[in-house]
Write an enzyme that holds these catalytic residues in place. Structure first.
Site, PDB file in Angstrom:
ATOM      1  N   ASN A 143       0.863  -1.181   0.000  1.00 43.37           N
ATOM      2  CA  ASN A 143       0.000   0.000   0.000  1.00 43.37           C
ATOM      3  C   ASN A 143       0.905   1.238   0.000  1.00 43.37           C
ATOM      4  OD1 ASN A 143      -1.831   2.031   0.532  1.00 43.37           O
ATOM      5  ND2 ASN A 143      -2.350   1.316   2.604  1.00 43.37           N
TER       6      ASN A 143
ATOM      7  N   LYS B 118       0.110   4.268  -0.365  1.00 42.32           N
ATOM      8  CA  LYS B 118      -0.560   5.449   0.200  1.00 42.32           C
ATOM      9  C   LYS B 118      -0.358   6.681  -0.707  1.00 42.32           C
ATOM     10  CE  LYS B 118      -0.310   3.330   4.694  1.00 42.32           C
ATOM     11  NZ  LYS B 118      -0.292   3.458   6.140  1.00 42.32           N
TER      12      LYS B 118
ATOM     13  N   HIS C 249      -9.811   0.994   5.017  1.00 45.16           N
ATOM     14  CA  HIS C 249      -8.519   1.222   5.669  1.00 45.16           C
ATOM     15  C   HIS C 249      -8.719   2.201   6.825  1.00 45.16           C
ATOM     16  CE1 HIS C 249      -4.432   2.481   6.457  1.00 45.16           C
ATOM     17  NE2 HIS C 249      -4.034   1.392   5.830  1.00 45.16           N
TER      18      HIS C 249
ATOM     19  N   GLU D  14      -7.106   4.629   7.841  1.00 42.12           N
ATOM     20  CA  GLU D  14      -6.877   6.043   7.514  1.00 42.12           C
ATOM     21  C   GLU D  14      -8.106   6.642   6.812  1.00 42.12           C
ATOM     22  OE1 GLU D  14      -3.059   5.513   5.619  1.00 42.12           O
ATOM     23  OE2 GLU D  14      -2.189   5.058   7.581  1.00 42.12           O
TER      24      GLU D  14
ATOM     25  N   GLU E 158      -5.454  -5.067  10.738  1.00 42.14           N
ATOM     26  CA  GLU E 158      -4.457  -4.019  10.961  1.00 42.14           C
ATOM     27  C   GLU E 158      -4.795  -3.246  12.229  1.00 42.14           C
ATOM     28  OE1 GLU E 158      -2.375  -2.721   7.098  1.00 42.14           O
ATOM     29  OE2 GLU E 158      -4.199  -1.569   7.259  1.00 42.14           O
TER      30      GLU E 158
ATOM     31  N   GLY F 272       2.251   2.307  10.967  1.00 38.93           N
ATOM     32  CA  GLY F 272       3.238   3.382  10.862  1.00 38.93           C
ATOM     33  C   GLY F 272       3.924   3.741  12.166  1.00 38.93           C
TER      34      GLY F 272
ATOM     35  N   SER G 164       3.200  -1.906  10.485  1.00 40.03           N
ATOM     36  CA  SER G 164       4.642  -1.903  10.771  1.00 40.03           C
ATOM     37  C   SER G 164       5.349  -3.198  10.368  1.00 40.03           C
ATOM     38  CB  SER G 164       4.889  -1.595  12.255  1.00 40.03           C
ATOM     39  OG  SER G 164       4.521  -0.249  12.522  1.00 40.03           O
TER      40      SER G 164
HETATM   41  P1  PGA Z   1       2.651   0.462   7.696  1.00 34.02           P
HETATM   42  O1  PGA Z   1       1.184   0.650   7.071  1.00 34.02           O
HETATM   43  O2  PGA Z   1       3.174  -0.857   7.159  1.00 34.02           O
HETATM   44  O3  PGA Z   1       3.429   1.633   7.229  1.00 34.02           O
HETATM   45  O4  PGA Z   1       2.470   0.395   9.177  1.00 34.02           O
HETATM   46  C1  PGA Z   1       0.319  -0.439   6.885  1.00 34.02           C
HETATM   47  C2  PGA Z   1      -0.994   0.022   6.294  1.00 34.02           C
HETATM   48  O5  PGA Z   1      -1.449   1.113   6.648  1.00 34.02           O
HETATM   49  O6  PGA Z   1      -1.607  -0.673   5.468  1.00 34.02           O
END
Ligand code: PGA
Length: 249
Positions: free
Chosen positions: A8, A10, A96, A98, A166, A172, A210
């Protein structure tokens, strides 16, 4: 089940970066001498077509990061599942954290997106996860169950979609749950799916949050884990390649 490694990207990078990443992975996959997992790259919307074009004749697949629940109409700034399919996407992330957080997406809206994606022949990846607060209060399973059951269309088939677990506090942050915690939560999701859908035990379940080249082998060797959803590390060629190579089936 062959595992899935989904990157992903982003809202990162330029068109040149996206094309370079896609071209590099196509080359690495063509030179690989071992069976590889399903690999899905999810660039941001403006670069989807360029990446889809590069991946076209390769085993790699392309996914979008979101879709609108309607196919067409007066929805300024939105992109429909139908349009994503039209330009060569095979997957789309829905729900997601976010999107839930910054765009106030509800479980009801996420269900409509999931339905629209399936109807158009995309495979949605339904993202679920608890916040740090919910975990501290012992509400992890309660939260996940609500997110899952409210988003599942009634007549969904196991091959139609994937789930990505997740935890919000792991995205992150560099923090991750332990293998045992991931295993336990996946077991719970599988149980919920089996109870509420036909063939639910066959829905692939991924972990995300992460993930790095360093911790990927430990997650991917979990007996019931079907893959990883990777954010930051999917933008780093060598690290993402390490994650791909850590897949065990
Ligand atoms: P990250 O993000 O691996 O940077 O923690 C995962 C995600 O948001 O899908």
């Amino acid at each position: 089940m062959r595992q899935y490694i989904i990157g992903n990207w982003k809202m990162n990078g330029t068109k040149t970066d996206a094309k370079q990443l896609a071209t590099t992975f196509v080359k690495r996959v063509s030179e690989a001498n071992r069976p590889l997992p399903h690999i899905v790259l999810c660039p941001s919307h403006p670069y989807l077509m360029a990446v889809a074009e590069i991946l076209k004749d390769s085993p790699l697949e392309v996914g979008a990061q979101d879709c609108h629940p309607e196919n067409k109409g007066s929805f300024t700034g939105d992109v429909g599942a139908f349009q994503l399919k039209d330009i060569g996407c095979q997957y789309v992330l829905v729900g997601h954290s976010e999107r839930r957080q910054h765009h106030h997406e509800t479980n009801e809206l996420i269900r409509r997106k999931l339905e629209a994606a399936i109807k158009e022949g995309l495979r949605p990846v339904l993202c679920l996860g608890e916040s740090a607060e919910e975990r501290a209060q012992g509400k992890t399973f309660d939260t996940i169950s609500k997110q899952l059951l409210a988003a599942l269309p009634s007549d969904v088939m196991p091959q139609d979609f994937l789930i990505a677990y997740e935890p919000l506090w792991a995205i992150g942050t560099g923090l991750t749950p332990t293998r045992a915690e991931v295993e336990e939560t996946m077991g719970f999701i599988k149980h919920e799916l089996s109870t509420h859908t036909t063939g639910g035990a066959l829905v692939p379940i991924l972990y995300g949050g992460s993930v790095t080249g360093r911790n990927a082998p430990a997650f991917l060797s979990l007996p019931h884990l079907d893959g990883l959803l990777v954010g930051g590390a999917s933008l780093k060629v060598d690290e993402f390649w390490d994650i791909i190579n850590a897949s065990v089936r």
